[in-house]
Design a protein around this motif. Structure first.
Motif, PDB file in Angstrom:
ATOM      1  N   THR A  55       6.453   7.959  -8.209  1.00 21.23           N
ATOM      2  CA  THR A  55       6.145   9.384  -8.358  1.00 21.23           C
ATOM      3  C   THR A  55       7.307  10.130  -8.997  1.00 21.23           C
ATOM      4  OG1 THR A  55       4.679   9.334  -6.432  1.00 21.23           O
ATOM      5  CG2 THR A  55       5.521  11.485  -7.101  1.00 21.23           C
ATOM      6  N   GLN A  56       8.531   9.692  -8.683  1.00 25.14           N
ATOM      7  CA  GLN A  56       9.724  10.330  -9.232  1.00 25.14           C
ATOM      8  C   GLN A  56      10.090   9.786 -10.614  1.00 25.14           C
ATOM      9  OE1 GLN A  56      12.422   9.436  -6.026  1.00 25.14           O
ATOM     10  NE2 GLN A  56      11.984  11.349  -4.955  1.00 25.14           N
ATOM     11  N   SER A  57       9.237   8.912 -11.159  1.00 25.30           N
ATOM     12  CA  SER A  57       9.426   8.324 -12.495  1.00 25.30           C
ATOM     13  C   SER A  57      10.627   7.400 -12.577  1.00 25.30           C
ATOM     14  CB  SER A  57       9.541   9.420 -13.574  1.00 25.30           C
ATOM     15  OG  SER A  57       8.368  10.206 -13.616  1.00 25.30           O
ATOM     16  N   LEU A  58      11.110   6.923 -11.433  1.00 28.24           N
ATOM     17  CA  LEU A  58      12.185   5.944 -11.439  1.00 28.24           C
ATOM     18  C   LEU A  58      11.636   4.528 -11.604  1.00 28.24           C
ATOM     19  CD1 LEU A  58      14.437   7.420  -8.625  1.00 28.24           C
ATOM     20  CD2 LEU A  58      14.742   7.599 -11.086  1.00 28.24           C
ATOM     21  N   LEU A  59      10.345   4.361 -11.322  1.00 28.12           N
ATOM     22  CA  LEU A  59       9.645   3.108 -11.575  1.00 28.12           C
ATOM     23  C   LEU A  59       8.459   3.399 -12.482  1.00 28.12           C
ATOM     24  CD1 LEU A  59       9.501   1.546  -7.963  1.00 28.12           C
ATOM     25  CD2 LEU A  59      11.264   1.226  -9.714  1.00 28.12           C
ATOM     26  N   SER A  60       8.063   2.400 -13.251  1.00 30.62           N
ATOM     27  CA  SER A  60       6.901   2.559 -14.123  1.00 30.62           C
ATOM     28  C   SER A  60       6.015   1.327 -14.005  1.00 30.62           C
ATOM     29  CB  SER A  60       7.339   2.779 -15.577  1.00 30.62           C
ATOM     30  OG  SER A  60       8.105   1.676 -16.036  1.00 30.62           O
ATOM     31  N   ARG A  61       4.805   1.442 -14.506  1.00 31.94           N
ATOM     32  CA  ARG A  61       3.827   0.357 -14.425  1.00 31.94           C
ATOM     33  C   ARG A  61       3.901  -0.540 -15.654  1.00 31.94           C
ATOM     34  NH1 ARG A  61       1.275  -0.931  -9.598  1.00 31.94           N
ATOM     35  NH2 ARG A  61       1.376   0.962  -8.317  1.00 31.94           N
ATOM     36  N   ASP A  62       3.850  -1.823 -15.401  1.00 34.06           N
ATOM     37  CA  ASP A  62       3.723  -2.816 -16.462  1.00 34.06           C
ATOM     38  C   ASP A  62       2.562  -3.709 -16.056  1.00 34.06           C
ATOM     39  OD1 ASP A  62       4.049  -4.503 -18.594  1.00 34.06           O
ATOM     40  OD2 ASP A  62       5.738  -5.597 -17.722  1.00 34.06           O
ATOM     41  N   GLY A  63       1.367  -3.291 -16.472  1.00 33.60           N
ATOM     42  CA  GLY A  63       0.178  -3.962 -15.961  1.00 33.60           C
ATOM     43  C   GLY A  63       0.020  -3.601 -14.489  1.00 33.60           C
ATOM     44  N   ARG A  64      -0.043  -4.620 -13.629  1.00 35.46           N
ATOM     45  CA  ARG A  64      -0.166  -4.383 -12.193  1.00 35.46           C
ATOM     46  C   ARG A  64       1.192  -4.363 -11.505  1.00 35.46           C
ATOM     47  NH1 ARG A  64      -4.672  -8.158  -9.579  1.00 35.46           N
ATOM     48  NH2 ARG A  64      -4.188  -6.722  -7.853  1.00 35.46           N
ATOM     49  N   SER A  65       2.243  -4.623 -12.256  1.00 33.20           N
ATOM     50  CA  SER A  65       3.583  -4.707 -11.675  1.00 33.20           C
ATOM     51  C   SER A  65       4.329  -3.387 -11.812  1.00 33.20           C
ATOM     52  CB  SER A  65       4.392  -5.807 -12.357  1.00 33.20           C
ATOM     53  OG  SER A  65       3.778  -7.064 -12.204  1.00 33.20           O
ATOM     54  N   LEU A  66       5.278  -3.160 -10.890  1.00 33.63           N
ATOM     55  CA  LEU A  66       6.177  -2.035 -10.974  1.00 33.63           C
ATOM     56  C   LEU A  66       7.527  -2.532 -11.480  1.00 33.63           C
ATOM     57  CD1 LEU A  66       5.507   0.015  -7.714  1.00 33.63           C
ATOM     58  CD2 LEU A  66       5.213   0.823 -10.064  1.00 33.63           C
ATOM     59  N   ILE A  67       8.067  -1.844 -12.466  1.00 32.02           N
ATOM     60  CA  ILE A  67       9.376  -2.214 -12.997  1.00 32.02           C
ATOM     61  C   ILE A  67      10.291  -0.995 -12.956  1.00 32.02           C
ATOM     62  CG2 ILE A  67       8.429  -4.005 -14.506  1.00 32.02           C
ATOM     63  CD1 ILE A  67       8.778  -2.058 -16.863  1.00 32.02           C
ATOM     64  N   VAL A  68      11.585  -1.240 -12.964  1.00 32.47           N
ATOM     65  CA  VAL A  68      12.542  -0.148 -13.044  1.00 32.47           C
ATOM     66  C   VAL A  68      12.384   0.511 -14.406  1.00 32.47           C
ATOM     67  CG1 VAL A  68      14.974   0.504 -12.956  1.00 32.47           C
ATOM     68  CG2 VAL A  68      14.134  -1.361 -11.505  1.00 32.47           C
ATOM     69  N   ALA A  69      12.203   1.808 -14.393  1.00 39.50           N
ATOM     70  CA  ALA A  69      11.955   2.535 -15.639  1.00 39.50           C
ATOM     71  C   ALA A  69      13.202   2.548 -16.518  1.00 39.50           C
ATOM     72  CB  ALA A  69      11.516   3.962 -15.328  1.00 39.50           C
ATOM     73  N   SER A  70      13.003   2.821 -17.778  1.00 34.54           N
ATOM     74  CA  SER A  70      14.114   2.984 -18.717  1.00 34.54           C
ATOM     75  C   SER A  70      13.915   4.306 -19.447  1.00 34.54           C
ATOM     76  CB  SER A  70      14.174   1.820 -19.713  1.00 34.54           C
ATOM     77  OG  SER A  70      12.956   1.717 -20.428  1.00 34.54           O
ATOM     78  N   LEU A  71      14.992   4.825 -19.991  1.00 39.98           N
ATOM     79  CA  LEU A  71      14.936   6.099 -20.702  1.00 39.98           C
ATOM     80  C   LEU A  71      15.025   5.868 -22.192  1.00 39.98           C
ATOM     81  CD1 LEU A  71      17.413   8.204 -18.505  1.00 39.98           C
ATOM     82  CD2 LEU A  71      14.923   8.081 -18.306  1.00 39.98           C
ATOM     83  N   ASP A  72      14.119   6.491 -22.950  1.00 44.72           N
ATOM     84  CA  ASP A  72      14.244   6.411 -24.396  1.00 44.72           C
ATOM     85  C   ASP A  72      15.248   7.476 -24.867  1.00 44.72           C
ATOM     86  OD1 ASP A  72      12.919   8.899 -24.534  1.00 44.72           O
ATOM     87  OD2 ASP A  72      10.967   7.980 -24.915  1.00 44.72           O
TER      88      ASP A  72
END
Length: 217
Positions: A55-72
């Motif tokens: 919810t805080q955008s620190l994790l993102s979805r990759d298919g069904r998995s959660l990954i640590v988000a990255s910043l563009d």
């Protein structure tokens, strides 16, 4: 009597800290069962913590998995713009409201951290403590809350700008300027010194990213 098991707040804090110190880096996949085993908690608080981090955008979805988000690039630029202004406000307010004891702690931090200029990871941790102390010295709870969110998002950057050649010593000189302004209760100078500090860190980050792209080309 057995010790109480960590709750969902503890699980959130432990996962967040693991991201912050680089145990989990942008792009790393977070698996609920593995996290529960690693931190010694049940899967329910881990699941709730992961939902909160998403919810805080620190994790993102990759298919069904959660990954640590990255910043563009654009997200990083936007983050630094906000950080620069909020940090500057915190320093200005600290110059107004910090107690003598809080100012003394800031001075002691700068002097102690000078011993870490040859250890960028250790100085990066000390740097976070230094900035947090300024936030608290502002005596504005709402500003502290917003800066906490900004600094949590900063954890999504894979490297510290302090890793750049010569940056540690320059950063310490900048910290000294900030504290001198707070000691003098010079609100304008304190705010400007911290905004300048963040601007230099941002430029350093941009140079690091440009060098990385060049090496990958």
């Amino acid at each position: 009597m057995p010790a109480p098991r960590p709750n969902n707040t503890d699980a959130y804090s432990m996962i967040l800290e693991a991201i912050d110190i680089g145990t989990y880096r942008p792009g790393d996949r977070l698996v609920e069962s593995e996290l529960a085993e690693r931190f010694g908690v049940s899967r329910t608080p881990v699941r709730e913590a992961l939902q909160r981090l998403e919810t805080q955008s620190l994790l993102s979805r990759d298919g069904r998995s959660l990954i640590v988000a990255s910043l563009d690039h654009n997200q990083m630029s936007e983050l630094y713009v906000v950080r620069r202004e909020l940090e500057g406000l915190a320093a200005s307010l600290a110059a107004q409201h910090a107690t003598a004891e809080e100012v003394r702690i800031l001075r002691e931090m700068v002097e102690a951290d000078n011993a870490l200029v040859n250890d960028p990871p250790a100085l990066a941790r000390a740097n976070r403590r230094f900035h947090t102390q300024i936030h608290l010295a502002s005596h504005n709870r709402y500003l502290v809350q917003q800066l906490d969110l900004v600094h949590r998002t900063m954890a999504l950057m894979a490297t510290t700008s302090l890793a750049a050649d010569g940056r540690t010593r320059i950063a310490q000189e900048e910290h000294d300027r900030i504290v001198r302004a707070i000691e003098a209760k010079n609100e304008g100078e304190a705010g400007q010194a911290l905004r300048d500090h963040i601007s230099v860190a941002f430029m350093t980050r941009l140079k690091q990213d440009a060098e990385t792209r060049r090496d990958e080309a």
